[in-house]
Design a protein around this motif. Structure first.
Motif, PDB file in Angstrom:
ATOM      1  N   TYR A  95       0.832  -1.200   0.000  1.00 56.34           N
ATOM      2  CA  TYR A  95       0.000   0.000   0.000  1.00 56.34           C
ATOM      3  C   TYR A  95       0.873   1.258   0.000  1.00 56.34           C
ATOM      4  CZ  TYR A  95      -3.191   3.608   1.640  1.00 56.34           C
ATOM      5  OH  TYR A  95      -3.900   4.768   1.759  1.00 56.34           O
ATOM      6  N   ILE A  96       1.901   1.262   0.835  1.00 53.48           N
ATOM      7  CA  ILE A  96       2.801   2.413   0.895  1.00 53.48           C
ATOM      8  C   ILE A  96       3.543   2.582  -0.430  1.00 53.48           C
ATOM      9  CG2 ILE A  96       4.921   3.295   1.971  1.00 53.48           C
ATOM     10  CD1 ILE A  96       3.836   1.961   4.606  1.00 53.48           C
ATOM     11  N   LEU A  97       4.033   1.493  -0.994  1.00 51.87           N
ATOM     12  CA  LEU A  97       4.769   1.572  -2.258  1.00 51.87           C
ATOM     13  C   LEU A  97       3.900   2.120  -3.381  1.00 51.87           C
ATOM     14  CD1 LEU A  97       6.812  -1.738  -2.151  1.00 51.87           C
ATOM     15  CD2 LEU A  97       7.577   0.580  -1.616  1.00 51.87           C
ATOM     16  N   LYS A  98       2.630   1.762  -3.356  1.00 52.74           N
ATOM     17  CA  LYS A  98       1.717   2.257  -4.387  1.00 52.74           C
ATOM     18  C   LYS A  98       1.644   3.790  -4.367  1.00 52.74           C
ATOM     19  CE  LYS A  98      -2.884   1.418  -6.207  1.00 52.74           C
ATOM     20  NZ  LYS A  98      -4.152   0.713  -6.036  1.00 52.74           N
ATOM     21  N   LYS A  99       1.693   4.391  -3.177  1.00 55.75           N
ATOM     22  CA  LYS A  99       1.654   5.857  -3.053  1.00 55.75           C
ATOM     23  C   LYS A  99       2.842   6.512  -3.745  1.00 55.75           C
ATOM     24  CE  LYS A  99       1.592   6.752   1.356  1.00 55.75           C
ATOM     25  NZ  LYS A  99       1.396   7.341   2.694  1.00 55.75           N
ATOM     26  N   TYR A 100       3.973   5.803  -3.788  1.00 51.15           N
ATOM     27  CA  TYR A 100       5.215   6.370  -4.318  1.00 51.15           C
ATOM     28  C   TYR A 100       5.620   5.757  -5.659  1.00 51.15           C
ATOM     29  CZ  TYR A 100       5.647   8.150   0.449  1.00 51.15           C
ATOM     30  OH  TYR A 100       5.430   8.784   1.655  1.00 51.15           O
ATOM     31  N   ASN A 101       4.701   5.041  -6.298  1.00 52.99           N
ATOM     32  CA  ASN A 101       4.973   4.373  -7.574  1.00 52.99           C
ATOM     33  C   ASN A 101       6.118   3.366  -7.473  1.00 52.99           C
ATOM     34  OD1 ASN A 101       2.952   5.795  -9.059  1.00 52.99           O
ATOM     35  ND2 ASN A 101       4.311   7.574  -9.057  1.00 52.99           N
ATOM     36  N   GLY A 102       6.216   2.707  -6.335  1.00 51.14           N
ATOM     37  CA  GLY A 102       7.247   1.707  -6.128  1.00 51.14           C
ATOM     38  C   GLY A 102       6.699   0.303  -6.373  1.00 51.14           C
ATOM     39  N   ILE A 103       7.616  -0.643  -6.440  1.00 50.50           N
ATOM     40  CA  ILE A 103       7.233  -2.043  -6.650  1.00 50.50           C
ATOM     41  C   ILE A 103       7.984  -2.923  -5.648  1.00 50.50           C
ATOM     42  CG2 ILE A 103       6.670  -1.808  -9.099  1.00 50.50           C
ATOM     43  CD1 ILE A 103       9.455  -3.005  -9.721  1.00 50.50           C
ATOM     44  N   MET A 104       7.423  -4.107  -5.411  1.00 50.87           N
ATOM     45  CA  MET A 104       8.028  -5.064  -4.503  1.00 50.87           C
ATOM     46  C   MET A 104       8.059  -6.428  -5.171  1.00 50.87           C
ATOM     47  SD  MET A 104       6.913  -6.110  -0.599  1.00 50.87           S
ATOM     48  CE  MET A 104       5.227  -6.515  -1.004  1.00 50.87           C
ATOM     49  N   ARG A 105       9.194  -7.114  -5.006  1.00 49.07           N
ATOM     50  CA  ARG A 105       9.333  -8.481  -5.521  1.00 49.07           C
ATOM     51  C   ARG A 105       9.781  -9.360  -4.361  1.00 49.07           C
ATOM     52  NH1 ARG A 105      13.437 -11.729  -7.337  1.00 49.07           N
ATOM     53  NH2 ARG A 105      14.974 -10.080  -7.153  1.00 49.07           N
ATOM     54  N   ILE A 106       9.140 -10.514  -4.237  1.00 49.25           N
ATOM     55  CA  ILE A 106       9.492 -11.475  -3.194  1.00 49.25           C
ATOM     56  C   ILE A 106       9.995 -12.737  -3.866  1.00 49.25           C
ATOM     57  CG2 ILE A 106       8.610 -12.901  -1.301  1.00 49.25           C
ATOM     58  CD1 ILE A 106       6.512 -10.674  -0.835  1.00 49.25           C
ATOM     59  N   SER A 107      11.133 -13.231  -3.379  1.00 50.44           N
ATOM     60  CA  SER A 107      11.707 -14.463  -3.895  1.00 50.44           C
ATOM     61  C   SER A 107      11.900 -15.435  -2.729  1.00 50.44           C
ATOM     62  CB  SER A 107      13.046 -14.177  -4.573  1.00 50.44           C
ATOM     63  OG  SER A 107      13.689 -15.388  -4.910  1.00 50.44           O
ATOM     64  N   THR A 108      11.620 -16.705  -2.990  1.00 46.28           N
ATOM     65  CA  THR A 108      11.781 -17.739  -1.970  1.00 46.28           C
ATOM     66  C   THR A 108      12.590 -18.908  -2.525  1.00 46.28           C
ATOM     67  OG1 THR A 108       9.644 -18.690  -2.591  1.00 46.28           O
ATOM     68  CG2 THR A 108       9.643 -17.125  -0.760  1.00 46.28           C
ATOM     69  N   GLU A 109      13.624 -18.607  -3.262  1.00 45.29           N
ATOM     70  CA  GLU A 109      14.449 -19.633  -3.898  1.00 45.29           C
ATOM     71  C   GLU A 109      15.701 -19.922  -3.082  1.00 45.29           C
ATOM     72  OE1 GLU A 109      13.414 -21.301  -6.645  1.00 45.29           O
ATOM     73  OE2 GLU A 109      11.604 -20.072  -6.498  1.00 45.29           O
ATOM     74  N   ASP A 110      16.196 -21.141  -3.190  1.00 47.74           N
ATOM     75  CA  ASP A 110      17.487 -21.538  -2.623  1.00 47.74           C
ATOM     76  C   ASP A 110      17.618 -21.227  -1.131  1.00 47.74           C
ATOM     77  OD1 ASP A 110      18.322 -22.440  -5.168  1.00 47.74           O
ATOM     78  OD2 ASP A 110      18.919 -20.395  -5.711  1.00 47.74           O
ATOM     79  N   ASN A 111      16.564 -21.519  -0.361  1.00 51.03           N
ATOM     80  CA  ASN A 111      16.558 -21.308   1.092  1.00 51.03           C
ATOM     81  C   ASN A 111      16.848 -19.861   1.487  1.00 51.03           C
ATOM     82  OD1 ASN A 111      17.601 -24.426   0.866  1.00 51.03           O
ATOM     83  ND2 ASN A 111      16.150 -24.063   2.522  1.00 51.03           N
ATOM     84  N   LEU A 112      16.389 -18.939   0.652  1.00 48.96           N
ATOM     85  CA  LEU A 112      16.573 -17.524   0.927  1.00 48.96           C
ATOM     86  C   LEU A 112      15.252 -16.791   0.695  1.00 48.96           C
ATOM     87  CD1 LEU A 112      18.840 -15.480   1.652  1.00 48.96           C
ATOM     88  CD2 LEU A 112      19.031 -15.042  -0.801  1.00 48.96           C
ATOM     89  N   PHE A 113      14.789 -16.094   1.734  1.00 48.61           N
ATOM     90  CA  PHE A 113      13.613 -15.237   1.595  1.00 48.61           C
ATOM     91  C   PHE A 113      14.145 -13.841   1.311  1.00 48.61           C
ATOM     92  CE2 PHE A 113      10.165 -12.491   2.898  1.00 48.61           C
ATOM     93  CZ  PHE A 113       9.059 -13.168   2.422  1.00 48.61           C
ATOM     94  N   SER A 114      13.764 -13.299   0.171  1.00 47.33           N
ATOM     95  CA  SER A 114      14.284 -12.011  -0.260  1.00 47.33           C
ATOM     96  C   SER A 114      13.140 -11.095  -0.668  1.00 47.33           C
ATOM     97  CB  SER A 114      15.240 -12.211  -1.444  1.00 47.33           C
ATOM     98  OG  SER A 114      15.695 -10.977  -1.930  1.00 47.33           O
TER      99      SER A 114
END
Length: 125
Positions: A95-114
């Motif tokens: 919601y906050i990112l939408k206000k600032y035209n930002g984006i979020m990507r989540i990755s759960t590969e190779d035992n890493l939450f990013s």
């Protein structure tokens, strides 16, 4: 929990202090809460990076991931039993990112939450 942190102080100046606190607070709280349940002390590491790449400010938080979480609409589902009152952290970040035209990507590969966030730089006047 060990924290590795690299921050470019020029970044995130276009966000209100409350929004910076909410974004970073939610991301760090999620990582700390998850890692506090991991018995292997050597896997209790959080990496926080805030840097500038081109015209974007990039925030990345990474931590060890034992197993991939269930997802709903691209976001992990809370593992807490009281799902009516939990599971809003990453939604509030979106919601906050939408206000600032930002984006979020989540990755759960190779035992890493990013979680990687990209926000357009505040225009310099």
């Amino acid at each position: 929990i060990d924290l590795t942190c690299m921050v470019d102080k020029r970044c995130l100046t276009g966000l209100s202090p409350v929004d910076v606190y909410s974004v970073l607070g939610n991301l760090m709280d999620n990582a700390v809460e998850y890692l506090s349940k991991i018995p292997d002390q050597e896997k209790r590491i959080i990496s926080l990076s805030i840097c500038r790449e081109g015209a974007m400010d990039i925030v990345q938080v990474e931590n060890y991931l034992q197993e991939k979480p269930e997802e709903n609409r691209g976001l992990p589902i809370t593992t807490k039993s009281d799902k009516d009152n939990h599971g809003f952290g990453l939604k509030s970040v979106q919601y906050i990112l939408k206000k600032y035209n930002g984006i979020m990507r989540i990755s759960t590969e190779d035992n890493l939450f990013s979680v990687t966030i990209a926000l357009p730089q505040k225009e310099q006047l």
